[in-house]
Every structure is written in structure tokens, then in C-alpha cells.
Write an enzyme that holds these catalytic residues in place. Structure first.
Site, PDB file in Angstrom:
ATOM      1  N   GLY A 118       0.811  -1.214   0.000  1.00  0.00           N
ATOM      2  CA  GLY A 118       0.000   0.000   0.000  1.00  0.00           C
ATOM      3  C   GLY A 118       0.847   1.268   0.000  1.00  0.00           C
ATOM      4  N   CYS A 119       2.100   1.140   0.405  1.00  0.00           N
ATOM      5  CA  CYS A 119       2.970   2.318   0.498  1.00  0.00           C
ATOM      6  C   CYS A 119       3.551   2.706  -0.853  1.00  0.00           C
ATOM      7  CB  CYS A 119       4.129   2.060   1.460  1.00  0.00           C
ATOM      8  SG  CYS A 119       3.599   1.623   3.108  1.00  0.00           S
ATOM      9  N   ILE A 120       3.340   1.887  -1.886  1.00  0.00           N
ATOM     10  CA  ILE A 120       3.988   2.168  -3.167  1.00  0.00           C
ATOM     11  C   ILE A 120       3.178   3.203  -3.944  1.00  0.00           C
ATOM     12  CG2 ILE A 120       4.552   1.167  -5.402  1.00  0.00           C
ATOM     13  CD1 ILE A 120       5.295  -1.392  -3.770  1.00  0.00           C
TER      14      ILE A 120
END
Lengths: 420, 104
Positions: B102-104
Site C-alpha cells: 500500500g505504500c507504493i
């Protein structure tokens, strides 16, 4: 007998169905291969067009067509909701209780916005001072608002990554700058771009090369802002760590999730409902005969139509191999290609993959172009507008685009030394 | 893939310092990574980091911030106090698992 079932008749599902129909033309003809597509409604949205609806460049009616009509003859179309996938039984349970058996299942159910996941967002003010443009209804409502809005603080907020078409919110900011300038009221509008990321773009090279664009267009940038709640009546967007951004008009890009049925299917997806998928073969991690394509997959590249198109080339081959009992080819490299409208009839073009950041240069032919990478030009803008025709007439029928391959090409790209 | 020596152990990490092999992790490694991030680990921090790590080991994916808030026993507001700016990302780093998608 090979029974191929595709869940979803949007960009990815439609491309896939039509490609497989051509690939297995003989099998479909003699009845040894069946291709069945399932979707819950018959509204295929040309999603890149949604960005233009709020500014009156496209009408909402311009961006929709029936789903079934985009599928070639010989492809079965079932209009029904999906309850869940039963991997052990190799069956899909539909909302009406009937079950479909498959030998190969392709999950192409995309992603949808979940504004209700942010406290207050769908409360008082939703549709009055708070809008989204990721659905046809939302884009139309925002267009009606913008047509008569007297000005004030316009805040564009991305709630959380990943989102569909990560550059769309930025394009919205650029087009808003242009829209209000044309109306002679740019001085009465303050535009803020509020993002959970540490820069305007998801990719460092873009942020480095294109950071000036926000300044040029007088768009204020607020970074590392994780929206926790919204108060539509007071006009306050607040982060979890208690920072506040006031607004008169909020354009929210809400949390994105995969289809609900993915969450209801044992072992298929992650917490967001995205299908856990091998990055290069597009086979699911849940079962060998289940594959995923497009926004539904959890692969770490952009959720964008170009991705679905490039993936389709690889997935078509891998499905043929799977059915023939041959090993899969890990050929998908994360290739993404996107146009970024910057207003004033200009657009940028980005081309990248899992390992290579978007770089400047010419596209698709080295030195010739005619399009330029990472630079705002009129030719790129024409490319973006022409894309609507390409979408319905070349991409959806499952054809390739000449000179643009599934794998990213380094031809015409210039390396950039990164800061830090 | 680069290696980094943390708490006296040579570890495989990505460019941002996320462990690539969760089995190389120990409590002391978690403590040392937290210290580098300017975080002093309390019981509440450990509760989140261990939950994060266990869910990854069980499911193969890291929980999202929303799941952490609902199921770790620490609500989202407190998560941001414990791990300023990026609770899921920081808890993953300290818990010794790869960077959440999700952090990408």
C-alpha cells in the site's frame, strides 16, 4: 473442454475476453472452449474520460457504452453480481445463487472507491461542498458544481494509496488552474493539493523533473497528510496527526478497494480486496488456475488502463500455456504508460516499469517521437484525445498498438541522475 | 539486494532498509531499527509491531492501516502518535517484514 470465466467486463476483462476469443477461435467454433464474462451491470465507463467531465470538456454520456456490445460474438455475457469464488471447487457463486464452473478463472473486477471509509466524507456536505470524480455520477455532480462555483479554497485530497490512475488528481489540479483562468476567476481560487505521499508524484524522478509545474500553476502542495476525518459543514479536512486544511470545495480521491467478492473468497485477496498475484506471470497466489489482471491485481505498478493492456498480452500467452500444460512465462515487467493533462492543450507522457522510473526522451521512436516524455507538449495532448478512439476501436477489441510493446523499451529514453 | 548490520547481525534489506528475510529478525533488531527512526519502543509499540509481523507471517501480506486500527488493539489515532506519519510502514520496518504494498 476448456471453460474460461472472466469476472469483470471493464477495460481489463473486455480486452482479455476478446483476445482469448481470437486465440481460441477454433475451440470456440467447435465447442471445446467457452468464454464467459460476468459483470453486475451493463455500463462500461471510458474511465480516462471522467477527468474531463467536471470541466465540461466531455459530457457524462460521452464516456459510457454498454458492456456486452464490446465483447465479440461467441463470448457469453452474464449480468449478475458475484457472491464469491470457491477455489477448491473451481466454481464461482453468483449473487442469484447459481454457480459457474471454470477451468481457468480471470479476476478482472477492478477497483472501486469507498468514500464511506473516511469519517465524515459521506456525511453532511457530501455532494454539496465535497465531491469525487471517479464515478460517472460523481464527475457529473462536480461538473454542475464547478459551473456555478464563485471561487474560494479548492482542496484536492488523496485519502490513501493505491488509487486508480495515480496522476489523475494532479491532472485535476492542472485542469482546474486552466479552467478558472479561462473563466477569468483564477485569482479568486486557491488550489491546494494534499497528498499522503512525500511529493506530488509517486515516482521520485517525476517529482524532481516536474516539481516546478505545481509552482508554475500556483498549486499549493501539502505532503505526508493522512486524512483521518472530514467536516463538510465546517469545511475542515483533518489528518490523523491533527493537522487541518480548510476548504470551500473538497475534491476527494477516496480510499480504493478491490471488489467485495474478493474479500469474501478464501485466500484470494489482501485486506483491501486486491487479488494476490505473481508480479510477472499474473497467476494468483491462491490457486494455479486463477489469474488476475488490471486494477484487481495487487501488483506494485499503477492501476491504469495501459497496465491492463500490456498485461493482457502476457496473460493471453500464459493462459494458452496453462491450458496446454506448459510452464508460464514471467514476462510482465510492470510496464505503464500514461498521459498527464497539464492544461492549456498540453500533456506530459510517462513510460515506466517495475524497475525503471519514468525518464525524459522521445516516444515511441527514439529521436523522432513524435511524442516527448516528461515534457508538456501539444502532440502529447493530441495523443491523449486520440486515445479515446483508440480505446474503443483498438484496445477493447484486443488489438496491439503499433510500436508500443508489452515490455517497456529503453529506446529514446535519457537517464536522469537522481538527487539524494 | 544490499546487506546492513543491525544489532550485530548482517541482514538483507531493500534500498529503504526493510528486511527482506523476516526470519533474520530478532527483538534486538526491531529495537535497533526503531532507535534509528527515533522511536523508543513501549509495550504499545511492540503490540503493533508484533501484530504486523504475525499477520505477515500468517497471510503473506501486511495488514493495512485500517486493519491495524480495527484489529491490533490500538486505534488509528494512537497509531499515528506511536509511529508518526506512517504507522503501517514504520511498524513493518520495525517488525522486520518487507515494505507493505500500500505504500507504493
Amino acid at each position: 473442454m476448456s471453460r474460461i470465466v472472466i469476472l469483470g467486463a471493464g477495460t481489463a476483462g473486455t480486452i482479455m475476453a476478446n483476445r482469448l476469443r481470437r486465440r481460441f477461435a477454433d475451440g470456440v467454433k467447435d465447442g471445446t472452449t467457452s468464454i464467459t464474462v460476468v459483470d453486475q451491470d451493463d455500463v462500461h465507463v471510458y474511465q480516462p474520460g471522467l477527468l474531463f467531465v467536471p470541466f465540461g470538456i466531455y459530457d457524462a454520456d460521452d464516456v459510457v457504452r454498454p458492456r456486452g456490445k464490446q465483447l465479440h460474438d461467441g463470448i457469453g455475457y452474464v449480468q449478475a453480481a458475484v457472491e464469491r469464488v470457491l477455489p477448491a471447487e473451481r466454481e464461482v457463486e453468483l449473487g442469484n445463487g447459481t454457480r459457474l464452473s471454470y477451468d481457468v478463472l480471470i479476476v478482472a473486477s477492478g477497483t472501486r472507491i469507498a468514500p464511506e471509509e473516511t469519517d465524515g466524507l459521506t456525511g453532511p456536505g457530501w455532494g454539496e461542498t465535497m465531491f469525487e470524480f471517479y464515478t460517472v455520477e460523481g464527475a457529473r455532480a462536480l461538473g454542475e458544481k464547478l459551473a456555478t462555483w464563485p471561487g474560494g479554497r479548492l482542496v484536492i485530497n488523496i485519502v490513501e494509496m493505491p488509487i486508480k490512475c495515480p496522476v489523475a488528481p494532479l491532472e485535476f489540479a492542472f485542469l482546474a488552474d486552466w479552467f478558472f483562468a479561462q473563466k477569468g476567476m483564477r485569482d479568486r481560487v486557491q488550489i491546494s493539493y494534499v497528498t499522503p505521499l512525500d511529493g506530488a508524484f509517486t515516482k521520485p524522478v517525476c517529482t524532481q523533473v516536474l516539481g516546478h509545474l505545481l509552482e508554475d500553476k500556483r498549486v499549493e502542495l501539502v505532503t505526508e497528510f493522512n486524512a483521518g476525518r472530514v467536516d463538510g459543514e465546517a469545511g475542515i479536512l483533518a489528518s490523523w496527526d491533527e493537522r487541518e486544511v480548510p476548504f470551500d470545495l473538497l475534491v476527494s480521491v477516496p480510499l480504493h478497494q478491490g471488489a467485495e467478492f474478493v474479500k469474501r473468497s478464501e485466500g484470494l485477496g489482501d485486506d483491501y480486496g486486491f487479488v494476490r498475484t505473481d508480479l510477472h506471470t499474473l497467476q494468483s497466489r491462491c490457486a494455479p488456475e486463477i489469474f488476475a489482471i488490471g486494477d484487481a491485481a495487487d501488483v506494485p505498478t499503477s492501476k491504469a488502463g495501459s497496465v491492463a493492456h500490456f498485461e493482457a498480452e502476457v496473460l493471453e500467452d500464459n493462459i494458452a500455456r496453462f491450458l496446454a500444460g506448459e510452464p508460464l512465462v514471467p514476462a510482465y515487467d510492470g510496464h505503464t504508460n500514461c498521459f498527464v493533462e497539464t492544461g492549456y492543450d498540453k500533456a506530459l507522457l510517462l513510460d515506466f516499469n517495475y524497475d525503471t522510473e519514468p525518464l525524459p526522451g522521445k516516444f515511441p521512436f527514439a529521436t523522432i517521437g513524435p511524442m516527448k516524455l516528461l515534457e508538456a507538449t501539444y502532440a502529447n495532448h493530441l495523443g491523449k484525445l486520440a486515445f479515446k478512439w483508440l480505446y474503443w476501436n483498438v484496445l477493447m477489441p484486443g488489438h496491439d498498438i503499433p510500436a508500443v510493446g508489452a515490455q517497456m523499451s529503453m529506446a529514446g529514453k535519457q537517464p536522469v541522475l537522481q538527487d539524494s | 539486494m544490499t546487506t546492513s548490520t543491525i544489532a550485530g547481525i548482517e541482514l538483507e534489506v531493500d534500498a529503504e532498509g526493510f528486511l527482506q528475510k523476516p526470519e533474520q529478525w530478532t527483538d534486538a533488531v526491531g529495537e535497533a531499527i526503531a532507535a534509528e527512526l527515533g522511536i523508543e519502543m513501549t509495550d504499545r509499540h511492540w503490540q503493533v509491531a508484533r501484530f504486523m509481523r504475525q499477520r505477515f507471517l500468517d497471510n503473506g501480506t501486511a495488514p493495512t492501516i485500517r486493519t491495524l486500527g480495527k484489529e491490533s488493539g490500538v486505534d488509528v489515532k494512537e497509531l499515528y502518535k506511536l509511529f508518526p506519519k506512517g504507522p503501517a510502514k514504520l511498524a513493518a520496518k520495525i517488525g522486520g517484514i518487507p515494505k507493505p504494498r500500500g505504500c507504493i
